[in-house]
Scaffold this motif. Structure first.
Motif, PDB file in Angstrom:
ATOM      1  N   THR A 399       0.836  -1.200   0.000  1.00  0.00           N
ATOM      2  CA  THR A 399       0.000   0.000   0.000  1.00  0.00           C
ATOM      3  C   THR A 399       0.870   1.248   0.000  1.00  0.00           C
ATOM      4  OG1 THR A 399      -1.731  -1.148   1.251  1.00  0.00           O
ATOM      5  CG2 THR A 399      -1.827   1.256   1.214  1.00  0.00           C
ATOM      6  N   TRP A 427      -3.185   3.754  -2.877  1.00  0.00           N
ATOM      7  CA  TRP A 427      -3.200   2.677  -3.859  1.00  0.00           C
ATOM      8  C   TRP A 427      -2.724   1.410  -3.188  1.00  0.00           C
ATOM      9  CZ3 TRP A 427       0.620  -0.601  -5.654  1.00  0.00           C
ATOM     10  CH2 TRP A 427       0.284  -1.380  -6.777  1.00  0.00           C
ATOM     11  N   ARG A 429      -2.192  -2.988  -3.632  1.00  0.00           N
ATOM     12  CA  ARG A 429      -2.159  -4.200  -4.439  1.00  0.00           C
ATOM     13  C   ARG A 429      -2.191  -5.387  -3.487  1.00  0.00           C
ATOM     14  NH1 ARG A 429       1.107  -8.130  -3.753  1.00  0.00           N
ATOM     15  NH2 ARG A 429       2.969  -6.871  -4.005  1.00  0.00           N
ATOM     16  N   SER A 445      -5.788  -8.292  -6.760  1.00  0.00           N
ATOM     17  CA  SER A 445      -6.562  -7.076  -7.019  1.00  0.00           C
ATOM     18  C   SER A 445      -5.687  -5.867  -6.739  1.00  0.00           C
ATOM     19  CB  SER A 445      -7.815  -7.034  -6.143  1.00  0.00           C
ATOM     20  OG  SER A 445      -7.476  -6.984  -4.767  1.00  0.00           O
ATOM     21  N   GLU A 447      -6.374  -1.515  -6.174  1.00  0.00           N
ATOM     22  CA  GLU A 447      -7.398  -0.496  -6.021  1.00  0.00           C
ATOM     23  C   GLU A 447      -6.762   0.855  -5.745  1.00  0.00           C
ATOM     24  OE1 GLU A 447     -11.256  -1.593  -4.075  1.00  0.00           O
ATOM     25  OE2 GLU A 447     -10.017  -3.178  -3.208  1.00  0.00           O
ATOM     26  N   LEU A 449      -7.857   4.297  -3.988  1.00  0.00           N
ATOM     27  CA  LEU A 449      -8.894   4.692  -3.049  1.00  0.00           C
ATOM     28  C   LEU A 449      -8.634   6.109  -2.535  1.00  0.00           C
ATOM     29  CD1 LEU A 449      -9.004   1.325  -1.108  1.00  0.00           C
ATOM     30  CD2 LEU A 449     -10.755   2.158  -2.671  1.00  0.00           C
ATOM     31  N   LEU A 476     -10.394  -1.799   3.487  1.00  0.00           N
ATOM     32  CA  LEU A 476     -10.297  -3.059   2.767  1.00  0.00           C
ATOM     33  C   LEU A 476     -10.702  -4.213   3.681  1.00  0.00           C
ATOM     34  CD1 LEU A 476      -6.844  -2.385   1.127  1.00  0.00           C
ATOM     35  CD2 LEU A 476      -9.047  -2.355  -0.049  1.00  0.00           C
ATOM     36  N   VAL A 496     -15.593  -7.163  -0.748  1.00  0.00           N
ATOM     37  CA  VAL A 496     -15.049  -5.972  -1.405  1.00  0.00           C
ATOM     38  C   VAL A 496     -14.890  -4.860  -0.378  1.00  0.00           C
ATOM     39  CG1 VAL A 496     -16.086  -6.592  -3.600  1.00  0.00           C
ATOM     40  CG2 VAL A 496     -17.349  -5.093  -2.033  1.00  0.00           C
ATOM     41  N   ALA A 497     -14.164  -3.805  -0.758  1.00  0.00           N
ATOM     42  CA  ALA A 497     -13.862  -2.705   0.160  1.00  0.00           C
ATOM     43  C   ALA A 497     -15.113  -1.895   0.497  1.00  0.00           C
ATOM     44  CB  ALA A 497     -12.804  -1.792  -0.453  1.00  0.00           C
ATOM     45  N   LYS A 499     -16.763   1.829   1.588  1.00  0.00           N
ATOM     46  CA  LYS A 499     -16.525   3.254   1.360  1.00  0.00           C
ATOM     47  C   LYS A 499     -17.555   4.043   2.148  1.00  0.00           C
ATOM     48  CE  LYS A 499     -14.728   2.505  -3.331  1.00  0.00           C
ATOM     49  NZ  LYS A 499     -14.905   1.052  -3.315  1.00  0.00           N
TER      50      LYS A 499
END
Length: 692
Positions: A399, A427, A429, A445, A447, A449, A476, A496-497, A499
């Motif tokens: 991250t 960001w 991975r 994945s 993302e 964010l 996450l 999934v994350a 928000k």
């Protein structure tokens, strides 16, 4: 009434209570150091002579009244770890902050975590200073692993956190601040209590001209054989209920910590912090499903190094470089399948994390301050189960994140104001490798964010301020939710994350008079979370994490901290929260609507040369009714517990004696999947502390 004028501490200093001249006031009054330290961070100021004076203020520049030292636009509370006479723990202190809910699974030595504003524990971030020690990879942080002896204070930020902390957490941030020293000291503390509980620690500190060190260590343990009501798993049939004692709930642990500060120049310092903990405990299972042989062994090692340079010249600035290494090892022995979901397990999981950050803060003009932060973290998980048919696979996550904040501040006539817009870009991975039904699979994945926060505060009067903010957040899925814990939590790698979008507003009144001093604050919050992760019960003793379309939490929180003269202090909080699944309208599991806490305490102060202080306190803690399942069919009953205690300091604070009784009326109750809580219990403490 003499209105408080807060000490003018440069914005670059992280806490007013960390200022050496302020902390030194307690040394000049050793017979009063307990009460004066508590009052100090509730609004006490220092006279020109450097002597702590209740009700006196220095002629210094006015600031916006706030309840935390970092950001007056944020809903945050700072609590000092000063009352070390009467036995206490971190979970007891956390209850003093509004918007908090301590979630427990048993007595001393069992895990507990912190819920903020209705958000699950894993939606909040735990920091050690400025370094995160919880993360989406390890799940909800077990705060029972933190020795209270290592802390000088902590800060709880609910909702959007100050930009300097570089966090986009949904629930908020708990910032643990290591204990500093400004004088030489040597101390020891022994505590013993009900159900075979005990704790012993040794600590010492050295304060030189350019070098300060505090370190300590100790051990603790308990049998935890407290009585509980076993309902045999038939909660609607009381005829088979039986009172019995908890078995296999014992624990033994060792802990150590250190905090070293080296002044590398007149404007810079190097800080090294270490925390270590090892624990062996039984896993007794839920009340209706006993586990007599399951064991858990946990090791946690955290080391942090930071270099900070500050200059208050023409363009004041702060520059920080920080790195942290975090190692965790968790071994679970459930070979007889007493708590597991299937066959027996003999696990040995290792987690490692490396974190680094560079942060800067520059006062370009008196009305303009710029903050920029960049950080990176790599996490690696290496699981192992000796009894598994297929070998477990490792996973990792990388991250990168960065924060930019622009602080505008000034005054219009007598009205002070601050505006803090900020953005956090992150960001990540993730490579999640797992075993499902005997086959191996991998989920990769990446993302991006971004989150933001806009906070503002206005102070029309010296004792009154208004604050408000709008912030977004993300989280996450954590390792616990993705993989389960091989016992009560089932795996779900498809999560999934989350928000969030949060709104916050509040009013703070802070005054300092000859008789009454302290602060009171009341606020409203609203948090919407898309794809919120919540747990669903799949059987009587197991849960699985699932995404729901949207969850909403809104509520009102109030907080009071202060005193009437130095002899009577009071701390209290009241939080009403409505946390609901927007799809069904049901209350989210595990979140009560009402949580309240109040603690009045009295001090005699300076009775004689031999008796430095006598104190007495009472505590009332209420947790309202909640539900254990999304359908709101299984009720977790409300409970109100009372605690009382007394303490005494002798010979200028060198010797201390303390006693407290918790859950005085033996309410007991349960939390988390039917885990029974201890009832009435007693503890006593003997301490010695010498300064020179």
């Amino acid at each position: 009434m003499h209105i408080e004028v807060a000490l003018r501490v440069p914005r670059l200093i992280s806490s007013p209570c960390a200022d050496r001249s302020v902390r030194g006031a307690a040394r000049l009054m050793p017979s009063r150091f307990v009460a004066s330290l508590v009052l100090l961070c509730a609004g006490l100021t220092i006279s020109a002579e450097g002597r702590a004076q209740y009700g006196e203020t220095a002629a210094v520049e006015r600031e916006i009244p706030a309840t935390n030292p970092l950001d007056p636009t944020a809903a945050g509370t700072e609590v000092q770890v000063t009352d070390r006479i009467v036995a206490q723990s971190l979970d007891e202190l956390l209850r003093r902050s509004a918007g908090t809910r301590v979630v427990q699974s048993g007595a001393q030595g069992t895990p507990f975590c912190l819920r903020l504003r209705g958000a699950p524990c894993d939606q909040s971030t735990v920091l050690l200073g400025d370094a995160p020690i919880s993360n989406p990879d390890t799940g909800a942080f077990d705060l029972s692993l933190i020795p209270l002896e290592a802390l000088g204070s902590f800060q709880v930020f609910r909702g959007g956190a100050p930009a300097w902390l570089n966090q986009g957490a949904i629930g908020g941030v708990l910032r643990l601040i290591p204990r500093d020293v400004d004088r030489n000291e040597l101390g020891a503390r022994v505590t013993a209590g009900s159900f075979g509980s005990w704790r012993a620690s040794l600590y010492g500190g050295y304060a030189g001209d350019r070098f300060q060190f505090f370190g300590g260590g100790g051990a603790a343990g308990a049998d935890n054989d407290y009585p509980f009501l076993d309902d045999k798993g038939t909660i609607f049939d009381p005829t088979d209920d039986e009172e019995r004692r908890r078995e296999n709930a014992d624990f033994l642990e060792g802990f150590g910590s250190s905090n070293m500060v080296v002044e590398t120049s007149d404007k810079s310092e190097l800080r090294l912090v270490f925390l270590g903990m090892g624990r062996d405990r039984g896993i007794p299972g839920a009340g209706a499903r006993l586990a007599l042989r399951a064991r858990d062994r946990t090791t946690r090692l955290i080391g942090s190094a930071s270099w900070t340079q500050e200059d208050d010249g023409e363009f004041p600035y702060r520059l920080q470089v920080l790195t942290t290494y975090d190692y965790g090892r968790n071994r679970v022995d459930d070979r007889f399948a007493e708590i597991g979901t299937g066959g027996g397990e003999l696990t040995d999981d290792r987690n490692q994390s490396i974190f680094g950050r560079i942060a800067s803060e520059v006062e370009v003009q008196r009305w303009l301050v710029l903050t920029a932060i960049a950080s990176a973290r790599y996490f690696f998980r290496d699981p192992e189960d000796a009894l598994a048919n297929v070998a477990e696979r490792d996973s990792d996550r990388l991250t990168f994140s960065g924060t930019l904040e622009t602080l505008f501040r000034g005054r219009l006539g007598d009205v002070l104001f601050e505006l803090r817009p900020s953005v956090l870009l992150s960001w990540t991975r993730t490579s999640v490798r797992f075993t499902d039904l005997g086959t191996q699979d991998e989920n990769r994945s990446a993302e991006f964010l971004p989150t933001y926060r806009v906070g503002g505060a206005v102070a029309p009067l010296e004792w009154l301020s208004f604050r408000g903010s709008v912030s977004s957040g993300f989280r996450l899925p954590d390792i616990l939710q993705l993989f389960g814990n091989r016992s009560t939590i089932l795996a779900n790698p498809e999560l999934v994350a989350e928000k969030s979008l949060a709104y916050d507003a509040g009013i703070t009144v802070r005054g300092h008079g000859r008789v009454v001093s302290g602060y009171a604050t009341v606020g409203y919050f609203l948090v919407n979370v898309e794809d919120q992760i919540r747990f669903r019960r799949t059987s009587q003793f197991t849960l699985i994490a699932e995404n729901i379309d949207e969850g909403r939490s809104q509520g009102v929180e109030a907080e009071l901290s202060g005193g009437i003269s130095p002899h009577f202090l009071i701390t209290g909080e009241l939080t009403w929260t409505q946390a609901r699944d927007q799809t069904t309208g049901n209350q989210l599991p595990g979140q009560p609507e009402l949580v309240a806490f109040v603690r009045p305490e009295g001090h005699t102060l300076g009775l004689s040369e031999q008796v430095s202080d006598l104190l007495v306190f009472a505590e009332v803690n209420h947790i309202g009714q909640s539900f254990a399942d999304p359908a709101n069919l299984v009720v977790i009953q409300s409970r109100t517990t009372f605690a009382v205690g007394v303490g005494a300091l002798f010979f200028e604070g060198k010797f201390g004696l303390g006693f407290r009784a918790d859950d005085l009326f033996d309410v007991r109750g349960q939390d988390l999947l039917g885990f029974p809580l201890p009832g009435r219990r007693y503890s006593g403490r003997v301490s010695y502390e010498h300064h020179w």
